[in-house]
Design a protein around this motif. Sequence first.
Motif, short mmCIF file in Angstrom:
data_model
loop_
_atom_site.label_atom_id
_atom_site.label_comp_id
_atom_site.label_asym_id
_atom_site.label_seq_id
_atom_site.Cartn_x
_atom_site.Cartn_y
_atom_site.Cartn_z
N ALA A 302 0.74 -1.19 0.07
CA ALA A 302 0.07 -0.06 0.15
C ALA A 302 0.77 1.35 0.01
CB ALA A 302 -0.86 -0.04 1.28
N GLY A 303 2.09 1.22 -0.11
CA GLY A 303 2.86 2.23 -0.11
C GLY A 303 3.23 2.84 1.50
N GLU A 304 2.80 2.10 2.57
CA GLU A 304 3.04 2.57 3.68
C GLU A 304 4.38 1.87 4.27
OE1 GLU A 304 1.30 4.82 5.38
OE2 GLU A 304 -0.12 4.95 3.64
N PRO A 305 5.24 2.88 5.08
CA PRO A 305 6.36 2.18 5.87
C PRO A 305 6.05 1.01 6.56
CG PRO A 305 6.15 4.70 6.11
CD PRO A 305 5.00 4.07 5.37
N VAL A 306 6.96 -0.03 6.43
CA VAL A 306 6.89 -1.15 7.23
C VAL A 306 7.39 -0.96 8.51
CG1 VAL A 306 6.99 -2.84 5.09
CG2 VAL A 306 9.08 -2.26 6.44
N GLU A 307 6.60 -1.58 9.44
CA GLU A 307 6.79 -1.35 10.99
C GLU A 307 7.73 -2.37 11.53
OE1 GLU A 307 3.30 -0.69 12.82
OE2 GLU A 307 2.71 1.20 12.02
N THR A 308 7.78 -3.53 10.87
CA THR A 308 8.47 -4.67 11.35
C THR A 308 9.60 -5.02 10.43
OG1 THR A 308 6.66 -5.30 12.74
CG2 THR A 308 8.62 -7.03 12.34
N GLU A 309 10.96 -5.27 10.54
CA GLU A 309 11.81 -5.51 9.60
C GLU A 309 11.53 -7.11 9.08
OE1 GLU A 309 16.60 -6.05 8.87
OE2 GLU A 309 15.72 -5.22 10.80
N PRO A 310 11.49 -7.22 7.71
CA PRO A 310 11.24 -8.52 7.35
C PRO A 310 12.04 -9.57 7.65
CG PRO A 310 10.95 -6.83 5.58
CD PRO A 310 11.66 -6.26 6.69
N ASP A 311 11.62 -10.89 7.62
CA ASP A 311 12.71 -12.13 7.71
C ASP A 311 13.25 -12.24 6.30
OD1 ASP A 311 13.85 -14.42 8.23
OD2 ASP A 311 12.03 -15.58 8.70
N TRP A 312 14.37 -11.96 6.31
CA TRP A 312 15.41 -11.84 4.92
C TRP A 312 15.52 -13.16 4.53
CZ3 TRP A 312 14.41 -7.38 3.27
CH2 TRP A 312 14.33 -6.46 3.80
N ASP A 313 15.69 -14.23 5.24
CA ASP A 313 15.89 -15.59 4.75
C ASP A 313 14.67 -16.05 3.88
OD1 ASP A 313 14.01 -16.56 6.54
OD2 ASP A 313 15.45 -17.44 7.78
N GLU A 314 13.52 -15.26 3.88
CA GLU A 314 12.52 -15.67 2.83
C GLU A 314 12.74 -15.18 1.48
OE1 GLU A 314 8.92 -14.49 4.76
OE2 GLU A 314 9.03 -15.76 6.40
N TYR A 315 13.65 -14.27 1.54
CA TYR A 315 14.12 -13.61 -0.05
C TYR A 315 14.75 -14.11 -0.88
CZ TYR A 315 11.22 -9.53 2.01
OH TYR A 315 10.37 -8.66 2.48
N TYR A 316 15.49 -15.39 -0.39
CA TYR A 316 16.46 -15.55 -1.29
C TYR A 316 16.54 -17.28 -1.05
CZ TYR A 316 19.13 -15.54 3.11
OH TYR A 316 19.55 -15.77 4.22
N THR A 317 16.80 -18.18 -2.01
CA THR A 317 17.12 -19.33 -1.84
C THR A 317 18.34 -20.05 -2.59
OG1 THR A 317 15.76 -21.81 -2.31
CG2 THR A 317 15.50 -19.90 -3.73
N ASP A 318 19.15 -21.15 -1.97
CA ASP A 318 19.86 -21.71 -2.65
C ASP A 318 19.54 -23.09 -3.00
OD1 ASP A 318 21.75 -19.87 -2.31
OD2 ASP A 318 22.71 -20.62 -0.53
N GLU A 319 18.18 -23.38 -2.86
CA GLU A 319 17.74 -24.79 -3.20
C GLU A 319 18.23 -25.08 -4.46
OE1 GLU A 319 13.30 -26.96 -3.71
OE2 GLU A 319 13.55 -24.88 -2.93
N TYR A 320 18.22 -24.51 -5.70
CA TYR A 320 18.34 -24.76 -7.11
C TYR A 320 19.58 -25.00 -7.33
CZ TYR A 320 13.50 -23.69 -6.81
OH TYR A 320 12.13 -23.83 -6.14
N LEU A 321 20.68 -24.50 -6.42
CA LEU A 321 21.96 -24.56 -6.77
C LEU A 321 22.47 -26.19 -6.37
CD1 LEU A 321 23.65 -21.23 -5.43
CD2 LEU A 321 23.88 -22.17 -7.49
N ASN A 322 21.89 -26.78 -5.59
CA ASN A 322 22.29 -27.95 -5.03
C ASN A 322 22.00 -29.25 -5.98
OD1 ASN A 322 22.73 -26.71 -2.58
ND2 ASN A 322 20.73 -27.13 -1.88
#
Length: 322
Positions: A302-322
Amino acid sequence: MTDAEPGGTGNGDLMPVTFALDWAPNTNHIGVYVAEELGYFEEAGLDVEILPYGSTAATQLVSSGVADFGIGGQSSVQMARTSGLDLVSVYRVTQTDTGQLVVLGDRDDVNRPADLDGQTFGGFGAPLYSALAASTIRGDGGEGEFEEVVLDTGAYDALSQGRIDFTLSVATWEGLQTELDGHPYKSFRYQDYGVPDQQSTGIVSSDAYLAEHPEEAEAFVQAVARGYEYAVENPTDAADILIAANPDTLGAADDLVHASAELLAEAGYLAVDERPIGAANPDTWDAFGSFLFDNGFLVDSAGEPVETEPDWDEYYTDEYLN
């Protein structure tokens, strides 16, 4: 070497995959062109179409499903996914930030970032770039106060003409070009002045595509990893492949492409000893993510500042490198 298992049907059919560039072809893309030319994609059962850069960002093309994969760096994924785009980082091209502040080499009055206070910054229209400049200056004890003009791709011409005092550049491309021209920039790396590091160039897909095409995703990512591994081990040959695939845009840039390929391979940009090629560095995702959160760059759908810092490990994956 990282090997991708063939993913075809066994009768010569290849699965189509689209890959979106973020700019004109350059050495950030070198592993993809190597994988195409050396047959790594075909061996993996894939028919990869490389989509040229246009007016729509690669990350938006991926999020909307127009492209299956595309170029997208760490900070762009962190901001875009937080704002609601369907993006996930699946491969990290550069293991460290390639960005830097630059001034003309003959500026005797500028010897450190703090000297840039009160001068004119040539920006590229994104608030994050201004924040990187200001944070670097403050990290050197300055105030981080300057005038900004937005010049987009004309920033380098404006710098050489003296219409601006400093801007941002990429050490593995624009910075090398000025060295080849005999007029190297004075440069200041953000991380030398307290800005957190990031894996500034990467490859993204979408959760929707990965859920529907896990075999194609694994085949593509592992073939790409083979391409970048080849570029690390054979930078001269990889540069030749990139130029041959893009004669109109790179045919007159032979020296630059070769110098860039060598720097990427030899200076730890494409690969580091402490983790597999292309793997995520959780520490940099956490640290730069906190930088974005603390400085107010993260907004929700909605364009509003987030109040809680996201869980960054949800933003990347190494699954397809394995």
